[in-house]
Design an enzyme around this catalytic site. Structure first.
Site, PDB file in Angstrom:
ATOM      1  N   ASN A  64       1.777  -3.416   8.091  1.00  0.00           N
ATOM      2  CA  ASN A  64       2.723  -4.057   7.165  1.00  0.00           C
ATOM      3  C   ASN A  64       3.541  -3.003   6.420  1.00  0.00           C
ATOM      4  O   ASN A  64       4.707  -3.224   6.076  1.00  0.00           O
ATOM      5  CB  ASN A  64       1.971  -4.952   6.185  1.00  0.00           C
ATOM      6  CG  ASN A  64       1.382  -6.154   6.897  1.00  0.00           C
ATOM      7  OD1 ASN A  64       2.068  -7.118   7.163  1.00  0.00           O
ATOM      8  ND2 ASN A  64       0.113  -6.079   7.254  1.00  0.00           N
ATOM      9  N   ALA A  96       0.809  -1.217   0.000  1.00  0.00           N
ATOM     10  CA  ALA A  96       0.000   0.000   0.000  1.00  0.00           C
ATOM     11  C   ALA A  96       0.843   1.268   0.000  1.00  0.00           C
ATOM     12  O   ALA A  96       0.297   2.367   0.034  1.00  0.00           O
ATOM     13  CB  ALA A  96      -0.911  -0.004   1.225  1.00  0.00           C
ATOM     14  N   HIS A 102      -0.720   6.920   4.166  1.00  0.00           N
ATOM     15  CA  HIS A 102       0.646   6.539   4.543  1.00  0.00           C
ATOM     16  C   HIS A 102       1.538   7.726   4.228  1.00  0.00           C
ATOM     17  O   HIS A 102       1.638   8.138   3.056  1.00  0.00           O
ATOM     18  CB  HIS A 102       1.091   5.305   3.773  1.00  0.00           C
ATOM     19  CG  HIS A 102       0.157   4.149   4.001  1.00  0.00           C
ATOM     20  ND1 HIS A 102       0.010   3.544   5.228  1.00  0.00           N
ATOM     21  CD2 HIS A 102      -0.733   3.541   3.187  1.00  0.00           C
ATOM     22  CE1 HIS A 102      -0.901   2.591   5.152  1.00  0.00           C
ATOM     23  NE2 HIS A 102      -1.375   2.578   3.915  1.00  0.00           N
TER      24      HIS A 102
END
Ligand code: NDP
Ligand code: OAA
Length: 270
Positions: free
Chosen positions: A193, A127, A223
């Protein structure tokens, strides 16, 4: 390509759909490794797929079919249960649940199995983005990496965030975790992750600083990270659409897996 997939949850189901679209990478058949007792139900659910799909319940049965590549998308427990066996059989494996590598003993076991089998462990960008640059910079000397993972409160349901805040009524952004990437990956196996990915590409699991934030105003799964090195400095912020099937997992993760498959088959890999 005969593709093996460990897990049949949100990522695997969407991946199968994407592989069935016109113009998809040339995967000609798929073998799914699912939990014991689930093969029949999954075989029924995938019966109408445009691709031939076989369903098995053990890693031994998966490798017996001779897949060219295996993708793990079954969470940290799925990595622990199956990936060593697949690697030892010499089959390259895309490990999506990268945070599992924050367990040193498991990481050593996976690397030993890969070496013994002559296989490679492929860690996709998932991601996040910019892993290529971060990994390149880490060869130039020390890199400093600070990461913030920001998701809407419901994406933190079922995690230790629930002990810090009432996620149903939270009305402001709350930093509920500060620590290392190793701590984040082990405490938030379905949500951090990305922290482990950045750590493995850059400063390492114990030197990468992580903040995890629940924010009712977040536009999806965000993120954000900053990198400092003697060669380059950069920052990145990605606003990801959450998956319909799992709010914790961003849709871009699935396209990142698709990219790994495409690059295995393409004349030009990018
Ligand atoms: N690298 C990255 O950037 C990202 C990584 N991830 C990782 O990907 C994982 C999967 O994501 P997603 O598909 O959305 O999650 P889901 O929970 O939707 O799917 C996971 C599936 O794996 C199955 N599973 C669990 N253990 C095993 C096992 N031992 N053998 C076979 N199947 C098993 C689960 O079955 P059951 O329902 O029976 O438990 C479930 O169907 C996440 O848990 C996370 O670790 C996710 C997002 C981003
Ligand atoms: O999909 C995402 O946005 C990231 C994620 O869950 C993780 O890092 O585990």
């Amino acid at each position: 390509m005969h593709l093996g997939v460990i897990g049949y949850g949100n990522i695997a189901q969407t991946l199968l759909d994407l592989l069935s679209q016109p113009g998809a990478p040339a995967v000609t058949r798929v073998t799914l490794l699912v939990r014991p007792g689930k093969a029949e139900a999954v075989a029924e659910a995938t019966g109408g797929s445009a691709l031939p799909v076989a369903t098995v319940e053990t890693a031994e049965a998966l490798i017996a079919g001779g897949p060219d590549l295996v993708v793990e998308c079954a969470g940290h427990a799925g990595v622990t249960a199956h990936v060593t066996t697949v690697l030892r059989a010499g089959i390259d494996t895309v490990v999506v649940s990268i945070g599992a590598m924050s367990d040193d003993a498991l990481a050593a076991e996976l690397k030993a199995a890969a070496k013994a089998g002559g296989a490679r462990i492929v860690l996709p960008a998932g991601a996040v983005g910019g892993i290529d640059l971060l990994s390149s910079l880490s060869a130039s000397g020390p890199v400093e990496v600070t990461y913030r993972g920001i998701k809407p409160p419901k994406a933190w349901a079922g995690t230790p965030a629930e002990a810090v805040a009432d996620l149903d009524t939270l009305d402001h952004a709350l930093v509920f975790f500060e620590g290392t990437a190793r701590e984040a990956a082990s405490q938030f196996p379905k949500n951090a992750n990305v922290a482990a990915t950045l750590a493995l590409a850059g400063a390492g699991l114990d030197a990468t600083r992580v903040e995890l934030i629940a924010d009712p105003a977040a536009a999806g799964n965000i993120h954000a990270y900053e990198v400092r090195s003697s060669v380059a400095t950069y920052s990145m912020k990605i606003e990801n659409l959450p998956s319909k099937g799992n709010a914790k997992t961003s849709v871009s993760t699935i396209y990142s897996v698709l990219r790994e498959i495409r690059n295995r088959l393409a004349v030009v890999a990018i």
